[in-house]
Write a protein that holds these residues in place. Structure first.
Motif, mmCIF file in Angstrom:
data_model
loop_
_atom_site.group_PDB
_atom_site.id
_atom_site.type_symbol
_atom_site.label_atom_id
_atom_site.label_comp_id
_atom_site.label_asym_id
_atom_site.label_seq_id
_atom_site.Cartn_x
_atom_site.Cartn_y
_atom_site.Cartn_z
ATOM 1 N N UNK A 74 84.719 86.317 161.133
ATOM 2 C CA UNK A 74 85.606 87.432 161.405
ATOM 3 C C UNK A 74 85.528 87.803 162.886
ATOM 4 N N UNK A 75 86.681 87.995 163.495
ATOM 5 C CA UNK A 75 86.729 88.337 164.916
ATOM 6 C C UNK A 75 86.971 87.151 165.818
ATOM 7 N N UNK A 76 86.908 85.937 165.276
ATOM 8 C CA UNK A 76 87.224 84.765 166.079
ATOM 9 C C UNK A 76 88.737 84.679 166.299
ATOM 10 N N UNK A 77 89.127 83.824 167.232
ATOM 11 C CA UNK A 77 90.518 83.790 167.675
ATOM 12 C C UNK A 77 91.159 82.428 167.410
ATOM 13 N N UNK A 78 92.396 82.448 166.927
ATOM 14 C CA UNK A 78 93.207 81.242 166.801
ATOM 15 C C UNK A 78 94.128 81.187 168.014
ATOM 16 N N UNK A 79 94.232 80.016 168.634
ATOM 17 C CA UNK A 79 95.097 79.877 169.806
ATOM 18 C C UNK A 79 96.145 78.789 169.575
ATOM 19 N N UNK A 80 97.372 79.084 169.994
ATOM 20 C CA UNK A 80 98.482 78.153 169.883
ATOM 21 C C UNK A 80 99.159 78.001 171.243
ATOM 22 N N UNK A 81 99.791 76.871 171.451
ATOM 23 C CA UNK A 81 100.529 76.639 172.689
ATOM 24 C C UNK A 81 101.890 76.054 172.364
ATOM 25 N N UNK A 82 102.942 76.749 172.836
ATOM 26 C CA UNK A 82 104.310 76.306 172.620
ATOM 27 C C UNK A 82 104.972 76.128 173.992
ATOM 28 N N UNK A 83 104.980 74.932 174.533
ATOM 29 C CA UNK A 83 105.483 74.705 175.888
ATOM 30 C C UNK A 83 106.950 75.061 176.080
ATOM 31 N N UNK A 84 107.711 75.070 174.985
ATOM 32 C CA UNK A 84 109.131 75.396 175.103
ATOM 33 C C UNK A 84 109.384 76.891 175.256
ATOM 34 N N UNK A 85 108.370 77.696 174.986
ATOM 35 C CA UNK A 85 108.492 79.138 175.191
ATOM 36 C C UNK A 85 108.007 79.435 176.615
ATOM 37 N N UNK A 86 108.932 79.458 177.553
ATOM 38 C CA UNK A 86 108.590 79.552 178.969
ATOM 39 C C UNK A 86 107.858 80.850 179.308
ATOM 40 N N UNK A 87 108.290 81.952 178.711
ATOM 41 C CA UNK A 87 107.712 83.256 179.060
ATOM 42 C C UNK A 87 106.362 83.494 178.392
ATOM 43 N N UNK A 88 106.222 83.104 177.128
ATOM 44 C CA UNK A 88 104.972 83.325 176.391
ATOM 45 C C UNK A 88 104.533 82.029 175.689
ATOM 46 N N UNK A 89 104.095 81.027 176.434
ATOM 47 C CA UNK A 89 103.730 79.754 175.803
ATOM 48 C C UNK A 89 102.442 79.819 174.978
ATOM 49 N N UNK A 90 101.531 80.716 175.346
ATOM 50 C CA UNK A 90 100.269 80.845 174.610
ATOM 51 C C UNK A 90 100.381 81.991 173.611
ATOM 52 N N UNK A 91 99.828 81.772 172.421
ATOM 53 C CA UNK A 91 99.853 82.833 171.412
ATOM 54 C C UNK A 91 98.498 82.891 170.706
ATOM 55 N N UNK A 92 97.995 84.107 170.527
ATOM 56 C CA UNK A 92 96.676 84.304 169.940
ATOM 57 C C UNK A 92 96.760 85.127 168.665
ATOM 58 N N UNK A 93 95.895 84.788 167.711
ATOM 59 C CA UNK A 93 95.763 85.544 166.464
ATOM 60 C C UNK A 93 94.283 85.842 166.231
ATOM 61 N N UNK A 94 94.002 86.946 165.557
ATOM 62 C CA UNK A 94 92.614 87.320 165.244
ATOM 63 C C UNK A 94 92.331 86.988 163.777
ATOM 64 N N UNK A 95 91.250 86.271 163.557
ATOM 65 C CA UNK A 95 90.865 85.889 162.199
ATOM 66 C C UNK A 95 90.019 86.990 161.564
#
Length: 255
Positions: A172-193
């Motif tokens: 609990x409290x760890x982070x999931x990270x995603x990368x979407x290169x086609x999203x120029x403004x917000x390519x990185x996205x984080x979620x909290x587990x």
């Protein structure tokens, strides 16, 4: 006559010494006391003086996860400047480092269990970095390389450790990270587990969806990610999934 001259000279010397001491006190950088202790013995590219022991790590993760839950339950309001996925994490991170007295509870609206505060240090009085609690890279021993703001990318790259893409060892409290290169403004996205009552969830802020839509907070069952857009599935087969991460300040052995 000689006595008078001697006393006058001593007076001048004492006056000059007083001025020197006064100037030194004014311009003395109190962070200098930490320069002797600025080490990275475990070679994780993070200052040892900022890392927490097992007990403090547990306190941090309890506060962090419960603050996140309070935010998604709408008990705590995050400022507009924190209204994206990285902002949610920055807000909970900072608030977790504070002392959680009655004033803090009243000001934030926090509702829930009360845990031990971190003993080693508390925001805003953090050794060497003060309120600039996020490392931005280049050199951990240079104070200007820290800031009170960090994007999702900088949070992941410089303030967290990579845990892999397998959920088995995630807490609990760890982070999931995603990368979407086609999203120029917000390519990185984080979620909290979050794990609660043997159920697994992710909590995240969508970030701005459009000019008129600032986005929203969402709580999703972890298992339901596989039914969403394939680019949000948290497994190694998904090229957009960067993996699971944990804050570098936390001890590896906390429970």
């Amino acid at each position: 006559m000689n006595k008078r001259n001697t006393l006058k000279s001593l007076t001048i010397i004492l006056l000059m010494l007083s001025i020197i001491i006064f100037v030194y006190i004014i311009f003395y950088d109190y962070n200098d006391i930490y320069k002797i202790e600025l080490n990275d013995h475990n070679n994780n590219n993070y200052l040892d003086i900022l890392e927490l022991n097992i007990e403090d790590s547990k306190s941090f993760y309890l506060w962090f996860s419960n603050i996140i839950i309070n935010v998604v339950n709408n008990d705590m309001k995050i400022p507009d400047s924190y209204s994206d996925c990285a902002g949610l994490i920055r807000y909970a991170y900072k608030e977790s480092l504070k002392k959680h007295d009655q004033t803090w509870i009243k000001e934030t609206g926090y509702k829930g269990n009360i845990f031990k505060d971190i003993k080693k240090y508390n925001y805003p009085e953090i050794p060497f970095i003060g309120t600039d609690i996020f490392y931005l890279g280049e050199d951990i021993f240079v104070k200007k390389n820290y800031s009170n703001f960090a994007s999702a990318r900088y949070l992941v790259e410089f303030n967290m450790d990579y845990l892999g893409s397998n959920i088995v060892n995630i807490k609990t409290g760890d982070i999931l990270a995603f990368f979407h290169p086609y999203d120029i403004e917000y390519p990185y996205h984080l979620m909290v587990y979050i794990e609660q009552n043997r159920e697994r969830y992710v909590i995240y802020h969508t970030g701005p969806i459009s000019e008129n839509n600032p986005g929203e907070l969402r709580l999703t069952n972890f298992e339901d990610l596989k039914y969403a857009d394939p680019s949000w599935i948290a497994n190694k087969e998904n090229k957009n999934f960067l993996g699971f991460y944990r804050f570098k300040i936390l001890s590896d052995n906390y429970e």
